[in-house]
Design a protein around this motif. Structure first.
Motif, PDB file in Angstrom:
ATOM      1  N   ASP A   1       0.814  -1.226   0.000  1.00 26.30           N
ATOM      2  CA  ASP A   1       0.000   0.000   0.000  1.00 26.30           C
ATOM      3  C   ASP A   1       0.843   1.270   0.000  1.00 26.30           C
ATOM      4  OD1 ASP A   1      -2.322  -1.577   0.124  1.00 26.30           O
ATOM      5  OD2 ASP A   1      -2.068  -1.786   2.300  1.00 26.30           O
ATOM      6  N   LEU A   2       1.910   1.277  -0.777  1.00 22.05           N
ATOM      7  CA  LEU A   2       2.769   2.460  -0.846  1.00 22.05           C
ATOM      8  C   LEU A   2       2.133   3.537  -1.720  1.00 22.05           C
ATOM      9  CD1 LEU A   2       6.255   0.763  -1.489  1.00 22.05           C
ATOM     10  CD2 LEU A   2       5.376   1.639   0.681  1.00 22.05           C
ATOM     11  N   THR A   3       2.334   4.782  -1.353  1.00 21.18           N
ATOM     12  CA  THR A   3       1.905   5.863  -2.252  1.00 21.18           C
ATOM     13  C   THR A   3       2.965   5.948  -3.357  1.00 21.18           C
ATOM     14  OG1 THR A   3       3.213   7.515  -1.105  1.00 21.18           O
ATOM     15  CG2 THR A   3       0.953   7.188  -0.312  1.00 21.18           C
ATOM     16  N   PRO A   4       2.648   6.575  -4.504  1.00 15.83           N
ATOM     17  CA  PRO A   4       3.663   6.693  -5.555  1.00 15.83           C
ATOM     18  C   PRO A   4       4.953   7.334  -5.030  1.00 15.83           C
ATOM     19  CG  PRO A   4       1.522   7.325  -6.420  1.00 15.83           C
ATOM     20  CD  PRO A   4       1.339   7.082  -4.957  1.00 15.83           C
ATOM     21  N   GLU A   5       4.819   8.310  -4.152  1.00 14.84           N
ATOM     22  CA  GLU A   5       6.012   8.981  -3.616  1.00 14.84           C
ATOM     23  C   GLU A   5       6.846   8.014  -2.786  1.00 14.84           C
ATOM     24  OE1 GLU A   5       7.179  11.790  -4.664  1.00 14.84           O
ATOM     25  OE2 GLU A   5       5.380  11.817  -5.932  1.00 14.84           O
ATOM     26  N   GLU A   6       6.158   7.210  -1.946  1.00 17.05           N
ATOM     27  CA  GLU A   6       6.883   6.238  -1.105  1.00 17.05           C
ATOM     28  C   GLU A   6       7.562   5.193  -1.989  1.00 17.05           C
ATOM     29  OE1 GLU A   6       4.038   6.328   2.896  1.00 17.05           O
ATOM     30  OE2 GLU A   6       3.496   5.036   1.209  1.00 17.05           O
ATOM     31  N   LEU A   7       6.853   4.781  -3.043  1.00 15.28           N
ATOM     32  CA  LEU A   7       7.410   3.767  -3.951  1.00 15.28           C
ATOM     33  C   LEU A   7       8.670   4.304  -4.637  1.00 15.28           C
ATOM     34  CD1 LEU A   7       7.062   0.988  -5.313  1.00 15.28           C
ATOM     35  CD2 LEU A   7       5.556   2.053  -6.985  1.00 15.28           C
ATOM     36  N   LYS A   8       8.609   5.571  -5.063  1.00 10.25           N
ATOM     37  CA  LYS A   8       9.768   6.194  -5.734  1.00 10.25           C
ATOM     38  C   LYS A   8      10.986   6.182  -4.804  1.00 10.25           C
ATOM     39  CE  LYS A   8       7.251   9.521  -8.505  1.00 10.25           C
ATOM     40  NZ  LYS A   8       6.905  10.930  -8.543  1.00 10.25           N
ATOM     41  N   GLU A   9      10.755   6.392  -3.526  1.00  9.82           N
ATOM     42  CA  GLU A   9      11.834   6.428  -2.534  1.00  9.82           C
ATOM     43  C   GLU A   9      12.382   5.003  -2.321  1.00  9.82           C
ATOM     44  OE1 GLU A   9      12.997   9.295  -1.559  1.00  9.82           O
ATOM     45  OE2 GLU A   9      14.504   8.149  -0.439  1.00  9.82           O
ATOM     46  N   LYS A  10      11.447   4.047  -2.129  1.00  6.50           N
ATOM     47  CA  LYS A  10      11.847   2.664  -1.814  1.00  6.50           C
ATOM     48  C   LYS A  10      12.598   2.011  -2.963  1.00  6.50           C
ATOM     49  CE  LYS A  10       9.755   1.155   2.095  1.00  6.50           C
ATOM     50  NZ  LYS A  10      10.735   1.121   3.139  1.00  6.50           N
ATOM     51  N   ILE A  11      12.169   2.335  -4.198  1.00  4.13           N
ATOM     52  CA  ILE A  11      12.692   1.618  -5.360  1.00  4.13           C
ATOM     53  C   ILE A  11      14.147   2.022  -5.683  1.00  4.13           C
ATOM     54  CG2 ILE A  11      12.067   3.125  -7.332  1.00  4.13           C
ATOM     55  CD1 ILE A  11      10.703   0.598  -8.568  1.00  4.13           C
TER      56      ILE A  11
ATOM     57  N   LYS B   1       1.885   0.168  -9.580  1.00  8.38           N
ATOM     58  CA  LYS B   1       2.040   0.730 -10.935  1.00  8.38           C
ATOM     59  C   LYS B   1       3.483   1.185 -11.101  1.00  8.38           C
ATOM     60  CE  LYS B   1      -2.565   0.867 -11.626  1.00  8.38           C
ATOM     61  NZ  LYS B   1      -2.760  -0.475 -11.084  1.00  8.38           N
ATOM     62  N   LEU B   2       4.195   0.506 -12.008  1.00 11.99           N
ATOM     63  CA  LEU B   2       5.584   0.893 -12.259  1.00 11.99           C
ATOM     64  C   LEU B   2       5.636   1.748 -13.522  1.00 11.99           C
ATOM     65  CD1 LEU B   2       7.449  -2.383 -11.228  1.00 11.99           C
ATOM     66  CD2 LEU B   2       7.106  -0.287  -9.919  1.00 11.99           C
ATOM     67  N   THR B   3       5.309   3.010 -13.336  1.00 14.77           N
ATOM     68  CA  THR B   3       5.274   3.964 -14.443  1.00 14.77           C
ATOM     69  C   THR B   3       6.695   4.462 -14.729  1.00 14.77           C
ATOM     70  OG1 THR B   3       4.995   5.738 -12.883  1.00 14.77           O
ATOM     71  CG2 THR B   3       2.980   4.784 -13.765  1.00 14.77           C
ATOM     72  N   ARG B   4       6.839   5.192 -15.819  1.00 15.37           N
ATOM     73  CA  ARG B   4       8.131   5.804 -16.170  1.00 15.37           C
ATOM     74  C   ARG B   4       8.618   6.690 -15.009  1.00 15.37           C
ATOM     75  NH1 ARG B   4      11.033   8.199 -20.897  1.00 15.37           N
ATOM     76  NH2 ARG B   4      10.209   6.511 -22.117  1.00 15.37           N
ATOM     77  N   ASP B   5       7.668   7.432 -14.443  1.00 15.85           N
ATOM     78  CA  ASP B   5       7.979   8.348 -13.367  1.00 15.85           C
ATOM     79  C   ASP B   5       8.574   7.609 -12.155  1.00 15.85           C
ATOM     80  OD1 ASP B   5       7.959  10.950 -12.529  1.00 15.85           O
ATOM     81  OD2 ASP B   5       6.092  10.681 -11.366  1.00 15.85           O
ATOM     82  N   VAL B   6       8.005   6.435 -11.870  1.00 15.20           N
ATOM     83  CA  VAL B   6       8.525   5.638 -10.748  1.00 15.20           C
ATOM     84  C   VAL B   6       9.867   5.020 -11.132  1.00 15.20           C
ATOM     85  CG1 VAL B   6       8.120   3.560  -9.358  1.00 15.20           C
ATOM     86  CG2 VAL B   6       6.228   5.159  -9.787  1.00 15.20           C
ATOM     87  N   LEU B   7       9.909   4.437 -12.352  1.00 13.56           N
ATOM     88  CA  LEU B   7      11.116   3.697 -12.765  1.00 13.56           C
ATOM     89  C   LEU B   7      12.354   4.598 -12.911  1.00 13.56           C
ATOM     90  CD1 LEU B   7       9.607   1.120 -15.299  1.00 13.56           C
ATOM     91  CD2 LEU B   7      10.479   0.661 -13.007  1.00 13.56           C
ATOM     92  N   LYS B   8      12.129   5.894 -13.169  1.00 16.32           N
ATOM     93  CA  LYS B   8      13.247   6.840 -13.279  1.00 16.32           C
ATOM     94  C   LYS B   8      14.131   6.800 -12.031  1.00 16.32           C
ATOM     95  CE  LYS B   8      11.400  10.595 -15.988  1.00 16.32           C
ATOM     96  NZ  LYS B   8      10.521  11.725 -15.758  1.00 16.32           N
ATOM     97  N   ASN B   9      13.506   6.480 -10.902  1.00 12.28           N
ATOM     98  CA  ASN B   9      14.227   6.486  -9.627  1.00 12.28           C
ATOM     99  C   ASN B   9      14.948   5.172  -9.347  1.00 12.28           C
ATOM    100  OD1 ASN B   9      13.085   9.086  -8.344  1.00 12.28           O
ATOM    101  ND2 ASN B   9      11.353   8.025  -9.268  1.00 12.28           N
ATOM    102  N   ALA B  10      14.669   4.149 -10.184  1.00 12.89           N
ATOM    103  CA  ALA B  10      15.193   2.804  -9.903  1.00 12.89           C
ATOM    104  C   ALA B  10      16.628   2.691 -10.414  1.00 12.89           C
ATOM    105  CB  ALA B  10      14.287   1.767 -10.572  1.00 12.89           C
ATOM    106  N   LYS B  11      17.561   3.133  -9.605  1.00 11.77           N
ATOM    107  CA  LYS B  11      18.947   3.229 -10.070  1.00 11.77           C
ATOM    108  C   LYS B  11      19.629   1.857 -10.164  1.00 11.77           C
ATOM    109  CE  LYS B  11      18.795   7.690 -10.290  1.00 11.77           C
ATOM    110  NZ  LYS B  11      18.085   8.071 -11.484  1.00 11.77           N
ATOM    111  N   LYS B  12      19.181   0.898  -9.341  1.00 11.45           N
ATOM    112  CA  LYS B  12      19.875  -0.399  -9.316  1.00 11.45           C
ATOM    113  C   LYS B  12      19.016  -1.551  -9.846  1.00 11.45           C
ATOM    114  CE  LYS B  12      22.094  -1.538  -5.548  1.00 11.45           C
ATOM    115  NZ  LYS B  12      21.968  -1.849  -4.119  1.00 11.45           N
TER     116      LYS B  12
END
Ligand code: NAD
Length: 523
Positions: free
Chosen positions: A29-39, A52-63
């Motif tokens: 139950d993460l918010t998009p903001e929390e998911l961006k941080e966790k990912i 939802k793994l959108t472009r906006d979220v995936l941009k943060n997925a460095k590893k």
């Protein structure tokens, strides 16, 4: 150790498998903001449909290296962006087939014996042994529409009930149907002779209302329809009329055009039973959806190849640059091939001409097969598994090269069904795919949008007649061309249209004088 983040409910056995290869964190139950941080610092993320793994979220997925989707649909993942980032996406398309097949049998038996109605009556305190007299499945004819993963599991189970099984699936080879013990026939014949009819096709523009008023009107008075596939395959208005007026016996539905159903009149009828889209809802399906993807993750982390990879991120970009336009062309040609032939395909010949013949053409072949198979299969045909899926469907693939063609660098495909054949030549012009020939007729088509291909006899006024009919139904023609071998002979007309041509208009088009055939192709 690798970091694994689980953001949706996953079976505990899957968590155990993953815990052996990495540090698992469960955060739901993460918010998009929390998911961006966790990912930001995880190597693997495991999801179901809720994340939802959108472009906006995936941009943060460095590893991030792997996205594991427990289940079939990957529409909650920006696949293209994940591929660009080199992230492997895996899923588990097979996990629910048995559960759906068992629910189909359950609904069929429930409808045959009026089990839900009798239970409700019993619980109301009534001991009524007369109203719920049922039918046996034994000796009855079951019509299976769609003989893919689930359809085949239903066939196996129905055989053990002593049912005679007939099937409709224009894309399944006859020998596969024979080995299942299923007699193939057209849909209208199936509707006429079946006592029970069950649907197992994906919902596509072609299968929408595959059971409509016309098919229902052919059915036996004691026929039962079971739908555990998708709402939208049956015209619910026509079904309601037929059930209300007892033109057919009953219906058992797990899926509806609108879910959850709102004031659906079908649910007011005594001869309708149903479940709220429960096909995949079993402990086992959920367990295997989780464990299958967990095993895929383990394999990839060990450097082994996994079966259910949905994208192909490992192609070097220098190689991709040259062949990418041909991959796009091949995929479009695959889409055209299956829609033009519209039958089971036995053999594919792919001929690469000119410079492209010197490249590694494997990905072009795979793109063609992916385009050809994806309109008829539910999910999961991708560049990785397309050759295996084609092989399982007994499609033979032959490849050849020629050093020159009249179209320069080009791709030619010849697709053979049992008695018919389709050939298409395509090439790249100014970086974009163009179709240059269809069945030996010269054309010049951008394979985009909706195209109507009309086979006709070359007579004055044909173009006008077609334009007039489509205009009457508000269908705008954006582009048109005619290909012919000789004046007065058989020709083809290719129309780019702005709207889908409804079946009844297509039917009228085919009935015009000197028109031999008409097909609408969605690209
Ligand atoms: P699949 O892709 O393995 O098989 C689909 C079959 O349909 C193929 O054999 C294909 O040749 C055939 N087909 C395609 N177009 C056709 C057409 N126009 N006419 C006749 N046959 C055609 O799919 P599957 O995994 O067996 O799934 C079947 C259906 O079950 C899908 O609609 C899916 O969405 C549904 N489903 C429902 C639930 C549920 O919860 N009720 C769960 C999973 C799947």
């Amino acid at each position: 150790m690798v970091k694994i983040l689980i953001t949706d409910g996953i079976h505990e056995d899957a968590i155990k498998i993953l815990s052996k290869v990495g540090n698992v964190e469960i955060a739901m139950d993460l918010t998009p903001e929390e998911l961006k941080e966790k990912i930001k610092d995880v190597d693997v993320i495991v999801i179901r449909s809720g994340t939802k793994l959108t472009r906006d979220v995936l941009k943060n997925a460095k590893k991030l290296k792997i996205i594991a989707r427990a289940g079939v649909g990957v529409d909650n993942v920006d696949l293209q962006y994940a591929t660009e980032l080199g992230i492997i996406v895996v899923n588990s398309p097979d996990a629910s087939s048995i559960s759906v097949a068992e629910l189909t049998m359950g609904l069929m038996l429930s409808a045959a014996r009026n089990i839900p109605q009798a239970t409700a009556s019993l619980k109301r305190g009534v001991w009524d042994r007369k109203s719920f007299k049922g039918l046996e499945l034994y000796g009855k004819t079951l019509g299976v529409i769609g003989l893919g993963r689930i359809g085949q599991q239903v066939v196996e189970r129905a055989k053990s009930f002593g049912m005679n099984i007939v099937g409709y699936d224009p894309y399944i080879p006859e020998d596969v149907a024979n080995s299942l013990g299923v007699k193939l026939m057209d849909i209208n014949e199936l509707c006429k002779i079946s006592d029970f009819i069950t649907l197992h096709v994906p919902l596509t523009p072609k299968t929408k209302y595959i059971i409509g008023k016309d098919q229902i009107s052919l059915m036996k008075k004691n026929a039962t329809i079971v739908n555990c596939a998708r709402g939208g395959l049956i015209d619910e208005k026509a079904l309601y009329e037929a059930l209300k007026n007892k033109k057919i016996r009953s219906a058992a539905l797990d899926v509806f055009e609108e879910e959850p159903p709102k004031d659906n009149p079908l649910l007011t009828l005594d001869n309708v039973i149903g479940t709220p889209h429960q096909g995949a809802s079993t402990a086992e399906a959920q367990k295997s959806a989780g464990t299958i993807v967990a095993e895929q993750v383990v394999k990839i982390l060990r450097g082994e190849s996994a079966e259910n990879v949905v994208n192909l991120p490992m192609v070097p970009s220098e190689k991709m640059g040259k062949i990418k336009p041909y991959m796009i062309l091949a995929e479009k040609m695959g889409l055209m091939t299956i829609q033009l032939l519209d039958k089971s395909i036995e053999k594919i010949e792919l001929i690469y001409a000119g410079e492209i013949a010197k490249e590694d053409t494997e990905l072009i072949k795979r793109s063609f097969l992916m385009g050809m198979l994806s309109p008829i299969l539910l999910a999961g045909v991708n560049l990785i598994n397309a050759p295996t899926v084609a092989k399982n469907r007994n499609i033979r693939i032959v490849e050849g090269t020629i050093s020159e063609s009249e179209y320069g660098n080009a791709l030619k495909v010849i697709a053979k069904g049992k008695s018919e054949k389709v050939s298409i030549i395509g090439s790249i012009v100014e970086g974009r795919p163009v179709i240059r020939e269809i069945n030996k007729y010269s054309v010049d088509i951008r394979p985009e949008g909706i195209i109507c291909i009309i086979k006709h006899i070359d007579r004055p006024g044909m173009v006008g007649k077609v334009g007039l009919l489509l205009g009457e139904y508000g269908i705008n023609i954006a582009g048109m061309q005619v290909g012919r071998m000789e004046p007065g002979g058989e020709s083809i007309m290719v129309l780019n249209v702005d709207h889908v041509i409804p079946e009844d208009v297509l039917y009228k088009l085919k009935k015009l004088d000197n028109i031999k055939d008409a097909k609408v192709i969605n690209l």
